[in-house]
Design a protein around this motif. Structure first.
Motif, PDB file in Angstrom:
ATOM      1  N   ARG A  27       0.828  -1.212   0.000  1.00  0.00           N
ATOM      2  CA  ARG A  27       0.000   0.000   0.000  1.00  0.00           C
ATOM      3  C   ARG A  27       0.863   1.263   0.000  1.00  0.00           C
ATOM      4  O   ARG A  27       0.539   2.248  -0.674  1.00  0.00           O
TER       5      ARG A  27
ATOM      6  N   TRP B 188       2.253   1.745  -3.503  1.00  0.00           N
ATOM      7  CA  TRP B 188       1.191   2.182  -4.399  1.00  0.00           C
ATOM      8  C   TRP B 188       0.879   3.663  -4.176  1.00  0.00           C
ATOM      9  O   TRP B 188       0.727   4.423  -5.134  1.00  0.00           O
ATOM     10  N   ALA B 189       0.796   4.083  -2.918  1.00  0.00           N
ATOM     11  CA  ALA B 189       0.508   5.488  -2.610  1.00  0.00           C
ATOM     12  C   ALA B 189       1.657   6.386  -3.075  1.00  0.00           C
ATOM     13  O   ALA B 189       1.424   7.482  -3.606  1.00  0.00           O
ATOM     14  N   LYS B 190       2.887   5.941  -2.906  1.00  0.00           N
ATOM     15  CA  LYS B 190       4.048   6.727  -3.344  1.00  0.00           C
ATOM     16  C   LYS B 190       4.033   6.911  -4.857  1.00  0.00           C
ATOM     17  O   LYS B 190       4.272   8.018  -5.360  1.00  0.00           O
ATOM     18  N   LEU B 191       3.750   5.852  -5.591  1.00  0.00           N
ATOM     19  CA  LEU B 191       3.682   5.956  -7.051  1.00  0.00           C
ATOM     20  C   LEU B 191       2.549   6.877  -7.499  1.00  0.00           C
ATOM     21  O   LEU B 191       2.697   7.637  -8.463  1.00  0.00           O
ATOM     22  N   ARG B 192       1.430   6.819  -6.801  1.00  0.00           N
ATOM     23  CA  ARG B 192       0.299   7.683  -7.143  1.00  0.00           C
ATOM     24  C   ARG B 192       0.650   9.153  -6.909  1.00  0.00           C
ATOM     25  O   ARG B 192       0.352  10.021  -7.734  1.00  0.00           O
ATOM     26  N   ILE B 193       1.336   9.452  -5.812  1.00  0.00           N
ATOM     27  CA  ILE B 193       1.740  10.835  -5.512  1.00  0.00           C
ATOM     28  C   ILE B 193       2.738  11.330  -6.558  1.00  0.00           C
ATOM     29  O   ILE B 193       2.658  12.472  -7.023  1.00  0.00           O
ATOM     30  N   GLN B 194       3.682  10.471  -6.949  1.00  0.00           N
ATOM     31  CA  GLN B 194       4.651  10.863  -7.970  1.00  0.00           C
ATOM     32  C   GLN B 194       3.959  11.157  -9.298  1.00  0.00           C
ATOM     33  O   GLN B 194       4.318  12.103 -10.002  1.00  0.00           O
ATOM     34  N   GLN B 195       2.969  10.345  -9.646  1.00  0.00           N
ATOM     35  CA  GLN B 195       2.232  10.572 -10.894  1.00  0.00           C
ATOM     36  C   GLN B 195       1.473  11.899 -10.836  1.00  0.00           C
ATOM     37  O   GLN B 195       1.444  12.653 -11.815  1.00  0.00           O
ATOM     38  N   GLN B 196       0.880  12.206  -9.696  1.00  0.00           N
ATOM     39  CA  GLN B 196       0.171  13.479  -9.551  1.00  0.00           C
ATOM     40  C   GLN B 196       1.135  14.664  -9.652  1.00  0.00           C
ATOM     41  O   GLN B 196       0.816  15.683 -10.265  1.00  0.00           O
TER      42      GLN B 196
END
Length: 96
Positions: free
Chosen positions: A61, A64-72
């Motif tokens: 988790r 996944w959250a780190k990758l989502r923040i980087q994408q944003q």
């Protein structure tokens, strides 16, 4: 001496003699992990397994959250570059 196993077959046991006085015969059955294990070990392994599974779940988790923040953050930078590019057009041909 023999003991009856779970499947109905007889298993032999090893007899050991300790000392010569009294002539007591101590019979020890073969080791069977499911039968001879202490219940404390069962709880230890169950809790250890749960802790490891929970740790893996948390690591997944977090990743996944780190990758989502980087994408944003990447998308914000792209939008900012596009906005700055759109706003910085010269107002007249004399500015060129």
């Amino acid at each position: 001496m023999s003991l009856q196993g779970l499947d109905g077959t007889e298993t032999s046991t090893e007899a050991t003699f300790h000392g010569t006085s009294g002539g007591q015969r101590i019979v020890s059955p073969k080791y069977c992990p499911g039968v001879n294990a202490k219940p404390g070990y069962l709880w230890f392994w169950l809790l250890s397994t749960l802790v490891i599974l929970f740790s893996c779940f948390c690591a997944y988790r977090h990743r996944w959250a780190k990758l989502r923040i980087q994408q944003q953050q990447r998308q914000r930078e792209i939008n900012l570059i596009a906005y700055n590019g759109a706003c910085n057009y010269p107002t007249s041909m004399l500015d060129l």
